[in-house]
Write a protein that holds these residues in place. Structure first.
Motif, PDB file in Angstrom:
ATOM      1  N   ARG A   1     -39.358 -17.374  59.541  1.00  0.00           N
ATOM      2  CA  ARG A   1     -40.771 -18.152  60.357  1.00  0.00           C
ATOM      3  C   ARG A   1     -41.099 -16.991  61.554  1.00  0.00           C
ATOM      4  NH1 ARG A   1     -38.543 -23.050  63.089  1.00  0.00           N
ATOM      5  NH2 ARG A   1     -40.754 -23.096  63.617  1.00  0.00           N
ATOM      6  N   LEU A   2     -39.970 -16.538  62.126  1.00  0.00           N
ATOM      7  CA  LEU A   2     -40.461 -15.449  63.122  1.00  0.00           C
ATOM      8  C   LEU A   2     -41.393 -14.485  62.619  1.00  0.00           C
ATOM      9  CD1 LEU A   2     -40.158 -14.792  66.034  1.00  0.00           C
ATOM     10  CD2 LEU A   2     -38.129 -13.404  65.550  1.00  0.00           C
ATOM     11  N   ASP A   3     -40.926 -13.869  61.358  1.00  0.00           N
ATOM     12  CA  ASP A   3     -41.809 -12.814  61.028  1.00  0.00           C
ATOM     13  C   ASP A   3     -43.283 -13.263  60.399  1.00  0.00           C
ATOM     14  OD1 ASP A   3     -39.681 -11.285  61.437  1.00  0.00           O
ATOM     15  OD2 ASP A   3     -38.862 -10.871  59.774  1.00  0.00           O
ATOM     16  N   SER A   4     -43.214 -14.418  60.011  1.00  0.00           N
ATOM     17  CA  SER A   4     -44.427 -14.969  59.372  1.00  0.00           C
ATOM     18  C   SER A   4     -45.531 -15.026  60.136  1.00  0.00           C
ATOM     19  CB  SER A   4     -44.245 -16.013  58.604  1.00  0.00           C
ATOM     20  OG  SER A   4     -43.954 -17.355  59.688  1.00  0.00           O
ATOM     21  N   GLY A   5     -45.403 -15.045  61.563  1.00  0.00           N
ATOM     22  CA  GLY A   5     -46.202 -15.257  62.730  1.00  0.00           C
ATOM     23  C   GLY A   5     -46.938 -16.812  62.642  1.00  0.00           C
ATOM     24  N   GLN A   6     -46.070 -17.601  62.134  1.00  0.00           N
ATOM     25  CA  GLN A   6     -46.612 -18.980  62.021  1.00  0.00           C
ATOM     26  C   GLN A   6     -46.268 -19.755  63.194  1.00  0.00           C
ATOM     27  OE1 GLN A   6     -44.498 -20.801  58.832  1.00  0.00           O
ATOM     28  NE2 GLN A   6     -45.752 -19.742  56.993  1.00  0.00           N
ATOM     29  N   VAL A   7     -45.574 -19.100  64.273  1.00  0.00           N
ATOM     30  CA  VAL A   7     -45.019 -19.745  65.531  1.00  0.00           C
ATOM     31  C   VAL A   7     -45.704 -19.029  66.507  1.00  0.00           C
ATOM     32  CG1 VAL A   7     -43.435 -20.084  67.082  1.00  0.00           C
ATOM     33  CG2 VAL A   7     -42.827 -19.964  64.576  1.00  0.00           C
ATOM     34  N   ALA A   8     -46.826 -19.691  67.221  1.00  0.00           N
ATOM     35  CA  ALA A   8     -47.626 -19.299  67.940  1.00  0.00           C
ATOM     36  C   ALA A   8     -47.477 -19.386  69.402  1.00  0.00           C
ATOM     37  CB  ALA A   8     -49.261 -19.775  67.750  1.00  0.00           C
ATOM     38  N   SER A   9     -46.507 -20.556  69.681  1.00  0.00           N
ATOM     39  CA  SER A   9     -46.443 -20.836  71.083  1.00  0.00           C
ATOM     40  C   SER A   9     -45.411 -19.836  71.385  1.00  0.00           C
ATOM     41  CB  SER A   9     -45.889 -22.194  71.215  1.00  0.00           C
ATOM     42  OG  SER A   9     -44.948 -22.240  72.262  1.00  0.00           O
ATOM     43  N   VAL A  10     -45.492 -19.205  72.820  1.00  0.00           N
ATOM     44  CA  VAL A  10     -44.599 -18.379  73.443  1.00  0.00           C
ATOM     45  C   VAL A  10     -43.219 -19.130  73.823  1.00  0.00           C
ATOM     46  CG1 VAL A  10     -44.145 -16.873  75.480  1.00  0.00           C
ATOM     47  CG2 VAL A  10     -46.395 -17.006  74.525  1.00  0.00           C
ATOM     48  N   LYS A  11     -43.128 -20.271  74.106  1.00  0.00           N
ATOM     49  CA  LYS A  11     -42.154 -21.169  74.319  1.00  0.00           C
ATOM     50  C   LYS A  11     -41.278 -21.403  72.860  1.00  0.00           C
ATOM     51  CE  LYS A  11     -40.366 -25.342  75.937  1.00  0.00           C
ATOM     52  NZ  LYS A  11     -40.532 -26.812  76.517  1.00  0.00           N
TER      53      LYS A  11
END
Length: 247
Positions: free
Chosen positions: A85-95
């Motif tokens: 998930r981290l590597d996919s770039g799907q998480v945009a929020s910094v938090k």
């Protein structure tokens, strides 16, 4: 009680045979192999219990290891999923990114701890398996020793039983030459005085209690008829007179 002198003399033959049978019975009861067999049987019981306990421990450790490995797999799977998930770039929020990274680090630490647990369990399992192997080796050696001792015991028992059979047959033949009342007295005295019911009077001494008779008793025996059954005044065994009695 009266009995022919020849019948009284046969009591000495009977006594010799009975003493031989008693010695054979004692030898049968006290064979050194018997104590060793008993010791080994006890040792085998101890080994059997120890093996069961060690095998149970191995089984418990194997189940514990399997559970720990499953925990590792679960943590690894979750960490891999979070990493993707981290590597996919799907998480945009910094938090959210920070939370995800923190969780991945926590999972990695958890995985490392669990892997240490697995290694520790594997070491304990190896030690327990080593104990099982050593105990089985000891059991095999004890079984081999027991087999050898059992064969020796059985050979000794066969030898004793064969000798006892021959002696018993001879005793039966001799007992036929002794009158029933004299034989009954002899058997009674044998039971009372340690297996010796009749003894030779030898040079004025009873060979049953090994005490010298006094002059009065010797004179009484000297005056007794040839067919009179005389008794030792000290031990009450039947005294058999012979040319060596010293009368």
């Amino acid at each position: 009680m009266k009995a022919a002198q020849q019948a009284q003399l046969r009591l000495l033959d009977l006594q010799d045979l009975d003493s031989s049978l008693d010695r054979l019975a004692h030898r049968r009861r006290t064979l050194p192999e018997l104590a060793e067999i008993e010791r080994l049987e006890g040792r085998l019981t101890e080994l059997r219990d120890a093996i069961v306990a060690a095998e149970t421990e191995v089984g418990d450790l194997e189940r514990e290891q399997k559970k720990a490995e499953q925990d590792v797999d679960q943590v690894r799977t979750r960490a891999d999923r979070d990493q993707k998930r981290l590597d996919s770039g799907q998480v945009a929020s910094v938090k959210d990114l920070g939370t995800l990274q923190t969780e991945i680090e926590s999972l990695q630490r958890r995985q490392a701890d669990l892997e240490e647990v697995v290694l520790e369990i594997m070491e304990r399992t190896e030690e327990a398996e080593g104990r099982v192997a050593a105990l089985r080796t000891d059991r095999s050696a004890a079984q081999d020793e027991l087999s050898v001792l059992t064969e020796r015991r059985d050979a000794s028992l066969r030898e004793i039983d064969e000798e006892a059979g021959t002696t018993s047959a001879a005793r039966t033949a001799v007992a036929k030459d002794v009158p029933d009342d004299l034989l009954a007295l002899y058997e009674k005295l044998r039971g009372q005085f340690g297996g010796v019911g009749a003894a030779k009077l030898f040079r004025g001494a009873c060979q049953g209690c090994h005490l010298a008779l006094n002059t009065v008793d010797l004179n009484r025996i000297r005056a007794a008829a040839e067919d009179e059954v005389v008794r030792c005044e000290e031990c009450r065994r039947i005294l058999i007179r012979t040319p060596e009695s010293g009368l």
